[in-house]
Scaffold this motif. Structure first.
Motif, PDB file in Angstrom:
ATOM      1  N   ALA A 131       0.829  -1.206   0.000  1.00 28.87           N
ATOM      2  CA  ALA A 131       0.000   0.000   0.000  1.00 28.87           C
ATOM      3  C   ALA A 131       0.864   1.256   0.000  1.00 28.87           C
ATOM      4  CB  ALA A 131      -0.923  -0.010   1.224  1.00 28.87           C
ATOM      5  N   SER A 132       2.018   1.217   0.665  1.00 24.01           N
ATOM      6  CA  SER A 132       2.894   2.391   0.675  1.00 24.01           C
ATOM      7  C   SER A 132       3.424   2.675  -0.736  1.00 24.01           C
ATOM      8  CB  SER A 132       4.045   2.194   1.658  1.00 24.01           C
ATOM      9  OG  SER A 132       4.781   1.026   1.345  1.00 24.01           O
ATOM     10  N   ASP A 133       3.677   1.601  -1.517  1.00 26.91           N
ATOM     11  CA  ASP A 133       4.079   1.808  -2.918  1.00 26.91           C
ATOM     12  C   ASP A 133       2.965   2.505  -3.688  1.00 26.91           C
ATOM     13  OD1 ASP A 133       6.481   0.571  -2.460  1.00 26.91           O
ATOM     14  OD2 ASP A 133       5.847  -1.384  -3.246  1.00 26.91           O
ATOM     15  N   CYS A 134       1.721   2.126  -3.418  1.00 27.51           N
ATOM     16  CA  CYS A 134       0.578   2.761  -4.088  1.00 27.51           C
ATOM     17  C   CYS A 134       0.498   4.247  -3.732  1.00 27.51           C
ATOM     18  CB  CYS A 134      -0.726   2.060  -3.696  1.00 27.51           C
ATOM     19  SG  CYS A 134      -0.863   0.363  -4.282  1.00 27.51           S
ATOM     20  N   ILE A 135       0.639   4.553  -2.449  1.00 23.96           N
ATOM     21  CA  ILE A 135       0.579   5.954  -2.003  1.00 23.96           C
ATOM     22  C   ILE A 135       1.697   6.759  -2.653  1.00 23.96           C
ATOM     23  CG2 ILE A 135       0.705   7.487  -0.011  1.00 23.96           C
ATOM     24  CD1 ILE A 135      -1.838   5.834  -0.022  1.00 23.96           C
ATOM     25  N   ASN A 136       2.895   6.210  -2.674  1.00 22.06           N
ATOM     26  CA  ASN A 136       4.024   6.923  -3.290  1.00 22.06           C
ATOM     27  C   ASN A 136       3.786   7.171  -4.772  1.00 22.06           C
ATOM     28  OD1 ASN A 136       5.477   7.017  -0.893  1.00 22.06           O
ATOM     29  ND2 ASN A 136       6.493   5.051  -1.260  1.00 22.06           N
ATOM     30  N   ALA A 137       3.228   6.175  -5.460  1.00 17.75           N
ATOM     31  CA  ALA A 137       2.933   6.335  -6.889  1.00 17.75           C
ATOM     32  C   ALA A 137       1.877   7.411  -7.107  1.00 17.75           C
ATOM     33  CB  ALA A 137       2.468   5.001  -7.482  1.00 17.75           C
ATOM     34  N   MET A 138       0.907   7.504  -6.206  1.00 24.26           N
ATOM     35  CA  MET A 138      -0.134   8.532  -6.324  1.00 24.26           C
ATOM     36  C   MET A 138       0.450   9.920  -6.080  1.00 24.26           C
ATOM     37  SD  MET A 138      -3.110   6.447  -4.327  1.00 24.26           S
ATOM     38  CE  MET A 138      -4.197   7.832  -4.095  1.00 24.26           C
ATOM     39  N   VAL A 139       1.397  10.026  -5.174  1.00 20.74           N
ATOM     40  CA  VAL A 139       2.046  11.321  -4.923  1.00 20.74           C
ATOM     41  C   VAL A 139       2.819  11.768  -6.162  1.00 20.74           C
ATOM     42  CG1 VAL A 139       3.808  12.492  -3.544  1.00 20.74           C
ATOM     43  CG2 VAL A 139       2.130  11.019  -2.413  1.00 20.74           C
ATOM     44  N   GLU A 140       3.460  10.804  -6.821  1.00 18.44           N
ATOM     45  CA  GLU A 140       4.177  11.128  -8.071  1.00 18.44           C
ATOM     46  C   GLU A 140       3.207  11.476  -9.189  1.00 18.44           C
ATOM     47  OE1 GLU A 140       6.812   7.972  -9.091  1.00 18.44           O
ATOM     48  OE2 GLU A 140       7.907   8.066  -7.188  1.00 18.44           O
ATOM     49  N   GLY A 141       2.014  10.863  -9.174  1.00 18.58           N
ATOM     50  CA  GLY A 141       0.971  11.224 -10.132  1.00 18.58           C
ATOM     51  C   GLY A 141       0.892  10.309 -11.341  1.00 18.58           C
ATOM     52  N   SER A 142      -0.245  10.353 -12.025  1.00 15.99           N
ATOM     53  CA  SER A 142      -0.493   9.543 -13.222  1.00 15.99           C
ATOM     54  C   SER A 142      -1.394  10.318 -14.167  1.00 15.99           C
ATOM     55  CB  SER A 142      -1.194   8.227 -12.872  1.00 15.99           C
ATOM     56  OG  SER A 142      -0.534   7.533 -11.860  1.00 15.99           O
ATOM     57  N   GLU A 143      -1.252  10.033 -15.449  1.00 10.46           N
ATOM     58  CA  GLU A 143      -2.204  10.574 -16.429  1.00 10.46           C
ATOM     59  C   GLU A 143      -3.434   9.687 -16.441  1.00 10.46           C
ATOM     60  OE1 GLU A 143      -2.841  10.751 -21.162  1.00 10.46           O
ATOM     61  OE2 GLU A 143      -0.823  11.302 -20.497  1.00 10.46           O
ATOM     62  N   LEU A 144      -4.602  10.277 -16.214  1.00 11.56           N
ATOM     63  CA  LEU A 144      -5.868   9.558 -16.231  1.00 11.56           C
ATOM     64  C   LEU A 144      -6.835  10.280 -17.165  1.00 11.56           C
ATOM     65  CD1 LEU A 144      -6.311   9.001 -12.368  1.00 11.56           C
ATOM     66  CD2 LEU A 144      -5.385   7.369 -14.015  1.00 11.56           C
ATOM     67  N   ILE A 179      -3.593   0.673  -8.552  1.00  5.28           N
ATOM     68  CA  ILE A 179      -2.822   1.528  -7.647  1.00  5.28           C
ATOM     69  C   ILE A 179      -3.726   2.588  -7.031  1.00  5.28           C
ATOM     70  CG2 ILE A 179      -1.053   3.342  -7.593  1.00  5.28           C
ATOM     71  CD1 ILE A 179       0.496   1.647  -9.675  1.00  5.28           C
ATOM     72  N   TRP A 180      -4.490   3.283  -7.867  1.00  7.21           N
ATOM     73  CA  TRP A 180      -5.344   4.364  -7.371  1.00  7.21           C
ATOM     74  C   TRP A 180      -6.483   3.841  -6.502  1.00  7.21           C
ATOM     75  CZ3 TRP A 180      -4.698   9.583  -7.475  1.00  7.21           C
ATOM     76  CH2 TRP A 180      -3.613  10.064  -8.246  1.00  7.21           C
ATOM     77  N   VAL A 181      -7.091   2.741  -6.915  1.00  9.74           N
ATOM     78  CA  VAL A 181      -8.198   2.187  -6.125  1.00  9.74           C
ATOM     79  C   VAL A 181      -7.680   1.739  -4.752  1.00  9.74           C
ATOM     80  CG1 VAL A 181      -9.824   0.262  -5.955  1.00  9.74           C
ATOM     81  CG2 VAL A 181      -9.584   1.516  -8.113  1.00  9.74           C
ATOM     82  N   THR A 182      -6.562   1.017  -4.740  1.00 10.76           N
ATOM     83  CA  THR A 182      -6.008   0.528  -3.474  1.00 10.76           C
ATOM     84  C   THR A 182      -5.585   1.687  -2.578  1.00 10.76           C
ATOM     85  OG1 THR A 182      -5.204  -1.476  -4.577  1.00 10.76           O
ATOM     86  CG2 THR A 182      -4.213  -0.928  -2.453  1.00 10.76           C
ATOM     87  N   GLY A 183      -4.839   2.642  -3.139  1.00  8.03           N
ATOM     88  CA  GLY A 183      -4.357   3.775  -2.346  1.00  8.03           C
ATOM     89  C   GLY A 183      -5.495   4.608  -1.786  1.00  8.03           C
TER      90      GLY A 183
END
Length: 934
Positions: free
Chosen positions: A132-145, A237-241
């Protein structure tokens, strides 16, 4: 007036998806759903390019180079064209991921007239998500949606989580930066799939992948922010985070560190301490590598070592000693499978472990396990959880969950079928019988060597019908070889010795010896002496009961050996008589010598002398020549057996399919390969099983697709060599045509849903060195059965990833005659020169276990590939709803994009069209409600 018609979803057909360049970037588009795929002609699984759909799994709705902003409110056609959607023009006639014939799966390089596919791994260079911490970190970095709005509007936005984890923002936006955000505290729910009104009413609904879509429900008015990710990975990633953030708020990371990481860390720390016997706080690199290898045998040593060296280099550390922290970090990176992690989180109510109730839910809803109790859950935890803390608290960590999913308990093959599980008291003619052709040959049919190992191999594999071509040999000892050819010879007596030793090694049910006798009377008597002396009471010589109408059952013939050969007529009073000759070798020799058809016909009428002693060893398998079906129906005795050349059998299968099936209800039919198969290639056994032919003789020495089908088929009844045929092929009153291309009357079709999730530890194809150690795998799912069921689908290629490629693609097949269907998983290496065979697994439809399963891969020659597997999800539903309750992945519904919705035809009368237009959405909602309930 408006009319209702079937449409909207997919039935059996569809068009392949089409790749199309969009402003410098290739984007693959899914089509309007997933269909069952086309059928093959004549059961040979040769498919044309139409009639099948391949879901790419990619979710891109537009090119990356496009200027962010609202999509114009255009029609779906124009919108698709501008945004990169698969327009109707693209879907018709433009090649997508191509199909290829199943026949060429022989492991050799095959040139195919097709474009090589281009596909992109969702996260090729990013750190693997495994917590889950990997998911949170990825969300902080951001994604194109992609932000979906009503009227087919699609906005490309960059979404990211604030570092303080209080707000979700997106950019660019016409709104003030403070308004282009959602407070995490206001989020009520994160909903997966296309399950909001905006998704359902959107004109591009069918072009959005269910796995990539999710919605954020927020605010007092329960507004929805509807999003589509570029891949299922990113959506997960986004759903889990977000779900973790909703549950734990700003304490999310603290909670994560205090649960699963503690369990895993304490377990690994204990293991490390046991290895660090001198309490130095570090261990040698080689020990650390071997330690991780022991915990995860599928990993390669060089990959583990490289990961440690990369970690040391990033820390500018010299030396080769590994600390506890470094060991735990590398283990976490290499031994956590993200697809299993996301599955665990889905069932764990946003915890990093499964408790007994979570596990019960998973076992019941997904694995189809009935009568699950907390005690059963605890037993699984005690068996597979490596951490003592988890065992004591009744918690299954990611490592324990991985151990469970990769264990035999989660094998795709139903363990009930590993033992004899079918009724064995039916007449012998009601079973398919595992059969070998020219068993003594171990190479080709014309010049190859003969060897007793051919019999040992076949009998150990469960073969119940072997062939002996017997000729006069030196020193009054008969020999076995293919006459009129240059194959070597083996002594008849040594073969009978081997048969006596191994006849019932793999199965206790009757063994048939197909005796092709070409010996003189003198050596025939020697044959009889050897068989009586060596086989003794195992020989079944009891005369058939003329008052019966059917052959005895396998159960009543346990431990018996049946001789199939020519037999003298009952009115023959002498010690010998003449019978017609059966000489397959002569026919092949003539083919090689290009002799005429007239000469072949003369050979079929040739007669030879038969010794009465040998004739009396033949009881219920008397060889006779087939004339025509009507003659057989009237005159043939139930104990008489006809042999059919592959070509002749194919002719009857195509021209008289119904008669052939009815003939095989009472009589045994043996089909042997065409004499043109000098290279010992194999015919497709399905072509003759679908007609009810019991004894389809295969060249066991030749691996490939056809032997895969034969081996896979006979696994389903404890590998005893006998498989009960479908009831529709046994019952006197039933009628079944082998060439049916539609549903079978009286048989309820089943829908098979297969999701190829990931692969593990794919080896480099044998003999392939052009790309070094690089593997570019893709997977074919093939259905083999009656023509109406034959279909195949393929995943996209995952470039340069043979260790843990994530495919995440779903397919659907309609199975019209489940009892005769097989599923074959084939993994190939995508190569411009010719795609190479990596591994395969073939399983009868009736043996599939539903839920999350691992598929062990086998080599071209049938050996298990160590640690190589596919991770899949299987669900089976009845075409009309319901299905086999114990064989269903109950929580997996049929995807909406493949549902059949009512559609309306426009009459171009405005007042009428407007009235009925309003009824379309309620009808669609009703269909969803009905399907969800089912």
């Amino acid at each position: 007036m408006a009319e209702f018609g079937g449409g909207g979803g997919t039935g059996g057909g569809g068009f392949p998806s089409s790749p199309g360049p969009v402003q410098g970037k290739v984007a693959f588009k899914a089509g309007d759903g997933e269909g069952g795929g086309g059928g093959g002609g004549g059961g040979r699984s040769r498919f044309d390019s139409g009639g099948s759909r391949v879901s790419n799994g990619d979710c891109a709705l537009a090119g990356a180079g496009e200027e962010p902003g609202p999509a114009p409110p255009a029609s779906p056609e124009s919108s698709g064209k501008e945004k990169g959607f698969a327009t109707s023009q693209q879907r018709e006639g433009k090649p997508g991921i191509p199909r290829r014939s199943s026949i060429i799966k022989d492991g050799t390089k095959q040139k195919r007239e097709r474009k090589k596919t281009v596909s992109f791994s969702s996260m090729p260079t990013e750190k693997k998500i495994s917590s889950a911490s990997d998911c949170i970190n990825a969300m902080v970095e951001g994604s194109e949606l992609k932000k979906i709005r009503s009227n087919s509007r699609v906005y490309h936005r960059y979404f990211l989580l604030d570092a303080d984890m209080q707000s979700l923002r997106w950019e660019p936006s016409k709104k003030d930066s403070e308004k282009a955000k959602i407070d995490v505290k206001s989020i009520k729910e994160v909903r997966t799939g296309k399950n909001t009104d905006i998704f359902r009413s959107n004109g591009i609904y069918d072009q959005i992948s269910e796995d990539c879509a999710f919605s954020i429900i927020y605010g007092e008015n329960y507004e929805s922010l509807d999003l589509v990710a570029n891949s299922a990975d990113i959506a997960n990633i986004w759903v889990t985070g977000l779900r973790y953030l909703i549950s734990y708020g700003k304490h999310t990371l603290d909670m994560i560190e205090s649960t699963q990481d503690n369990m895993r860390t304490s377990w690994l720390s204990q293991m490390f301490s046991e290895s660090d016997v001198d309490n130095l706080g570090h261990i040698p690199l080689c020990n650390a590598v071997q330690f991780i290898k022991d915990l995860n045998p599928g990993l390669k040593n060089n990959k583990i070592e490289l990961k440690f060296k990369e970690l040391h280099r990033s820390k500018e550390k010299t030396g080769t000693e590994v600390t506890k922290e470094e060991f735990i970090e590398v283990f976490h990176e290499l031994c956590t499978r993200p697809e299993i992690y996301f599955l665990l989180v889905q069932f764990s109510s946003n915890k990093e472990f499964l408790d007994t109730k979570d596990l019960m839910m998973f076992l019941e809803a997904e694995q189809g396990m009935a009568h699950v109790t907390e005690e059963i859950s605890l037993e699984i935890i005690q068996k597979y959880e490596p951490a003592k803390e988890g065992q004591e608290k009744g918690c299954l960590s990611i490592d324990g969950f991985t151990n469970y999913l990769t264990s035999p308990d989660c094998h795709i093959f139903d363990p009930e079928h590993k033992k004899v599980c079918q009724d064995m008291k039916q007449p012998l003619s009601h079973y398919f019988i595992n059969s070998s052709h020219n068993t003594y040959l171990i190479e080709d049919q014309f010049r190859g060597p003969s060897d007793i190992t051919g019999y040992i191999r076949a009998l150990k594999m469960g073969c119940r019908s072997v062939e002996l071509d017997v000729w006069d040999g030196p020193d009054n000892e008969p020999v076995i070889y293919t006459g009129h050819t240059m194959t070597s010879q083996i002594v008849f007596r040594s073969v009978i010795d081997i048969i006596n030793k191994y006849a019932f090694f793999a199965s206790e049910y009757p063994l048939i010896l197909c005796l092709e006798n070409h010996c003189s009377i003198k050596q025939q008597k020697v044959m009889v002496q050897h068989m009586k002396k060596i086989l003794g009471d195992k020989l079944h010589t009891q005369s058939p009961n003329i008052e019966q109408s059917y052959l005895p059952s396998p159960e009543s013939l346990k431990g018996k050996i049946l001789i199939k050969a020519k037999k003298l007529s009952s009115n023959c009073s002498g010690l010998e008589g003449d019978v017609t000759d059966e000489d397959e070798g002569a026919e092949m020799s003539q083919r090689v010598g290009k002799e005429g058809v007239e000469q072949q016909n003369l050979m079929s009428g040739k007669r030879f002398q038969l010794c009465k002693d040998l004739s009396e060893l033949v009881s219920i398998c008397k060889s006779v020549q087939f004339k025509e079906f009507q003659v057989s129906f009237q005159l043939q005795k139930y104990w008489e057996v006809c042999s059919f050349n592959e070509v002749l059998a194919s002719k009857y299968a195509n021209e008289n399919p119904g008669d052939f099936v009815n003939y095989n209800k009472r009589f045994l039919a043996r089909v042997f390969p065409s004499p043109m198969r000098i290279d010992s290639s194999n015919m497709n056994p399905q072509d003759f099983w679908k007609c009810g032919c019991q004894i389809v003789a295969m060249n066991f020495q030749t691996p490939g697709l056809m032997m895969d089908l034969n081996i896979g088929w006979f696994r389903q009844n404890g590998n005893c060599g006998y498989v009960l045929r479908p009831a529709i092929m046994r019952e006197e009153v039933s009628f079944f045509s082998a060439n049916t291309k539609d549903t079978v009357p009286g048989v309820s079709p089943q829908l098979l849903h297969i999701k190829i999730i990931s692969g593990q530890n794919f080896p480099k194809p044998k003999g392939s060195g052009a790309k070094g150690d690089v593997v570019d795998p893709y997977v074919y799912v093939e259905i083999h059965g009656i023509p109406a069921d034959c279909a195949e689908q393929r995943t996209k290629t995952m470039h340069q990833n043979g260790d843990n490629p994530i495919f995440d693609e779903s397919f659907e097949f309609q199975i019209n005659l489940p009892e005769l269907a097989m599923v074959r998983f084939v993994v190939l290496d995508d190569d411009y020169i010719g795609d190479e065979f990596i591994g395969q697994y073939t399983i009868p439809f009736e043996c599939l276990q539903t839920g999350y399963r691992h598929v062990p891969l086998q080599s071209l020659t049938g050996e298990i590939l160590a640690h190589a597997s596919l991770f899949v999800h299987v669900a089976i539903t009845n075409r009309r709803g319901g299905g086999k309750p114990h064989k269903r992945g109950l929580s997996v519904r049929k995807g909406k994009k493949s549902r059949e919705y009512a559609s309306m035809r426009t009459l171009w009368i405005k007042t009428i069209d407007e009235v009925f237009k309003n009824a379309l959405q309620p009808i669609r909602d009703a269909t969803d409600l009905r399907e969800n309930m089912q």
